[in-house]
Structures are given as structure tokens and as C-alpha cells.
Design an enzyme around this catalytic site. Structure first.
Site, mmCIF file in Angstrom:
data_model
loop_
_atom_site.group_PDB
_atom_site.id
_atom_site.type_symbol
_atom_site.label_atom_id
_atom_site.label_comp_id
_atom_site.label_asym_id
_atom_site.label_seq_id
_atom_site.Cartn_x
_atom_site.Cartn_y
_atom_site.Cartn_z
ATOM 1 N N CYS A 109 0.988 -20.838 24.681
ATOM 2 C CA CYS A 109 2.011 -20.138 25.000
ATOM 3 C C CYS A 109 2.730 -19.962 25.896
ATOM 4 O O CYS A 109 3.970 -20.387 26.559
ATOM 5 C CB CYS A 109 3.125 -19.196 24.029
ATOM 6 S SG CYS A 109 2.503 -19.502 21.720
ATOM 7 N N HIS A 142 11.519 -20.262 20.338
ATOM 8 C CA HIS A 142 9.585 -19.954 21.841
ATOM 9 C C HIS A 142 9.015 -21.789 21.262
ATOM 10 O O HIS A 142 8.591 -22.490 20.436
ATOM 11 C CB HIS A 142 8.811 -19.478 20.915
ATOM 12 C CG HIS A 142 8.065 -19.610 21.773
ATOM 13 N ND1 HIS A 142 7.200 -20.030 23.357
ATOM 14 C CD2 HIS A 142 6.487 -18.948 21.826
ATOM 15 C CE1 HIS A 142 6.231 -19.962 23.657
ATOM 16 N NE2 HIS A 142 5.539 -19.634 22.788
#
Length: 394
Positions: free
Chosen positions: A86, A339
């Protein structure tokens, strides 16, 4: 400390960022083109061909540097594709910063993109390589849900106290996102809505979890001494740290789920380079990786904004609200943006860039001078962490 200040200081002179949402009618190519054109278009004397080298971060929306070279029709340019969980967008920025600081290039671009909403499945998608069978088999909400009871036990926080802090994180970030036209979710939420949401894992409800979205972002970097040739409001990279954990935490009895050691180490590197000795008072605002509400609670302590065991109380007292002493996730964070893995780190940079230039409108933090961007990937016990300190002054 192995990480040292770079030989040349680096500045961001332009950025672009698409809205993060369900872009059903746009491809990853379209999103990259939009972010890059906004970025380059903000500098009247710069054309795409003036950029010497490019980095593109994506987890699964493309392979090789052609992920960026094809949609931009780049000819004769070095383009590098990176991935780091991420923190992929931050990894693109980090490598671009090293390249311009080394003197190899005069002007570089970091980009990040992810297209998650074209699949028939929900949530993050990844193709994992073959493993030895010892990997922990859990979902991201399950792994991060363990932070909450561990924090309660370590610091003697009762259920109502911690639940109140988690709820306040969600409410705060959605209130900020309601002020941001680029956010996916632009509606403030009530405590009742947060706490009555369907349960996902452990104490976490659906409103404790970040969403899924598509998006892209881009940044142009130059050496600091050249920055004012391009803009009268550059933003300077004051310090930067990155740590990839060994993953040993998940195999350790009694692992401490109240901290991310990788974040602590990366923050220490960034603060040392930036000359930050008291982040709780020296930092004007921060963008942090609020993938789940308890993550933000723990990060407030790992980044040195709250004393150990006190972040939950500081959150309830409004310290991290938009009008508080140290506003956190002023753009709405992952809770409001969702995200898209490859773009999130650069989206955080975009908000810091906007705030430090005094261009955040209703979200503007008065007198912002230093900002922190913190990006986390992986899971508790096995993660990667990036921390940058950005400033309005060199």
C-alpha cells in the site's frame, strides 16, 4: 542510522490528483493521463518532454514502465514501474526523489494509479507468489482489528473509551472529506451511524474501514536550488524514511499490536533528516494511513504526536480535528478517499503540497509550515512503512 540526508535537497514544484471514486467510465490509462496533465499543466513553462525520467507505482493495474509510457506516448524516456504494498505511491516518489537528488536528472515525475472497480469482486486484489504455508491466513480487517483489544489491555482503556476514540476518528475524517471535492465520500457521518454499522471483524464495523476506489496522482520534482525557476511556491522534501519489516512479528509469541515498529523507525529517519526534535509541536499537519480507525490511533503514538497510551484521549479531546492543535487527515484520509493502492501515497503528498502552499480552501490549516505524510503497507507484524516531512521553506 543508515538513512542520511540526500546530497541535494529536493522540491516538489507541481502536483496533480484525480478525484478518487468509482471511475466506471475511465481506465487506468485515462486516470494517469488526467493526473499528469493537471500536474504538467500547472507549470506554464514546462512541457511533458521537459521531464527527464518517470516512475509509476501500481500494484495490479499494469506491468513495466509501459504502464505510463503507453498512455502518455512517451518516446525515448526511462520509465520505471514500482510496487511496495500500500506504500506503492510513496515508493514511486521516493525513487524519483533519489534520482533527481543524485544529479542524474534535472526534472523527474512520480505517478501512481490503481483501477480496482472494474473487477466483479470487492476489496483489494493481489496475486501472491507461492509461499511455504506459514503465512497468516486472515483478512486485512481481521489483522488490524487486533490493534484495538491490544491497546485497551496495554493502557487500561475501557470499551466505551476506545469505541469513542475510534468513532471520533471516523467522524473527523469524513467531516474533512465532506469539504473536499476530490474525495469519494463527501458526507459527514454521525456517531450513531458509525457505531451501528454492520460488524466486519472484531470490534470493527463497516464505518471503521476505508473504502475501495479508483484514482491517480502525479508529482514533478527538481533539485531545491532550481525550484523557484518553475514556481513561486515550491514545497521542499525535508526528510524521508522507509523501512520494510522482516515479517518476524507474526511468528513471535506476545507480539505487541500497539505499535508498528517499521513506522517508528521510518519516522525517526525522516525526523532526524528534517531536524524535527518534537513532532507533537513542530508539525503543522499530517496525512496518515487510516486504513482502519484503530490504525490511526496507534499511528498518533508511533509518529510522536501523542504520548504512549494517550492518543485515544487526545483524539476525544479534538487535538487532531481540523481546528485542533495538530490536524490529521485534513483531506479526509483513506476513510473518505478509499484506497487505490498505487495512488494513495501520492494523494497524501498532494494534500500536504496543497496545504503548505495555502491552497486548501475550507480545509486550510493556518500558517502550515511542516507536514508529515505517512504511508503503511502490509499488516501488523509484517509491514512496510514510509514517512516524509515536507516544508514550505527549504
Amino acid at each position: 542510522m543508515a538513512s542520511r540526508r540526500m546530497a541535494h535537497d529536493v522540491a516538489i514544484v507541481a502536483m496533480g490528483c484525480t478525484p478518487f471514486r468509482d471511475h466506471w467510465n475511465s481506465s487506468a490509462d485515462d486516470l494517469l493521463v488526467d493526473a499528469v496533465h493537471e500536474c504538467v499543466g500547472s507549470l506554464p513553462d514546462v512541457a511533458l518532454d521537459d521531464i527527464d525520467a518517470f516512475w509509476v507505482g501500481t500494484q495490479g493495474s499494469g506491468m513495466s514502465g509501459q504502464t505510463l509510457a503507453r498512455p502518455l506516448r512517451l518516446v525515448g524516456k526511462p520509465v520505471t514501474r514500482v510496487e511496495n504494498y500500500c506504500a506503492t505511491g510513496s515508493e514511486a516518489f521516493r525513487n524519483a526523489a533519489f534520482a533527481v537528488a543524485s544529479g542524474a536528472y534535472d526534472m523527474v515525475m512520480a505517478t501512481g494509479v490503481e483501477k480496482l472497480k472494474d473487477a466483479s469482486q470487492s476489496g483489494l486484489s493481489a496475486v501472491y507468489p507461492p509461499a511455504d504455508g506459514t503465512d497468516v491466513d486472515w483478512t486485512a480487517p481481521a489483522g488490524f482489528s487486533l490493534l484495538a483489544p491490544a491497546y485497551q489491555e496495554a493502557y487500561g482503556v475501557d470499551d466505551r473509551g476506545l469505541r469513542g476514540a475510534l468513532t471520533r476518528v471516523a467522524m473527523k475524517n469524513h467531516a474533512n472529506g465532506a469539504l473536499n471535492p476530490r474525495a469519494q465520500f463527501r458526507k459527514a457521518v454521525t456517531a450513531e451511524a458509525v457505531e451501528r454499522g454492520p460488524r466486519i471483524a472484531g470490534p470493527l464495523g463497516v464505518m471503521d474501514c476505508s473504502g475501495v476506489s479508483d484514482g491517480a496522482a502525479a508529482a514533478i520534482l527538481v533539485r531545491a536550488e532550481d525550484a523557484y525557476r518553475y514556481t513561486d511556491k515550491p514545497v521542499f522534501l525535508r526528510g524521508m524514511g522507509f523501512v520494510a519489516g522482516s515479517g518476524a512479528g507474526l511468528a513471535t509469541d506476545g507480539y505487541d499490536f500497539t505499535t508498528f515498529p517499521e513506522v517508528v523507525a521510518a519516522a525517526g529517519q525522516a525526523y532526524e533528516q528534517a531536524g524535527v526534535t518534537d513532532p507533537a509541536t513542530q508539525i503543522s499537519l499530517a496525512e496518515v494511513h487510516d486504513c482502519f480507525t484503530p490504525t490511526e490511533v496507534v499511528l498518533m503514538e508511533d509518529l510522536g504526536f501523542s504520548e504512549r497510551g494517550k492518543a485515544w484521549r487526545d483524539i476525544l479531546d479534538g487535538r487532531y480535528d481540523l481546528g485542533g492543535a495538530l490536524p490529521v487527515n485534513t483531506d479526509g484520509g483513506l476513510k473518505s478517499f478509499g484506497h487505490p493502492i498505487g495512488a494513495t501515497g501520492l494523494r497524501m503528498m498532494f494534500e500536504c503540497f496543497t496545504q503548505l502552499r495555502g491552497e486548501a480552501g475550507e480545509r486550510q490549516v493556518p500558517g502550515a509550515r511542516l507536514a508529515v505524510a505517512q504511508n503503511l503497507g502490509g499488516q501488523p507484524g509484517s509491514c512496510v512503512a514510509f514517512v516524509a516531512v515536507l516544508g514550505s521553506e527549504r
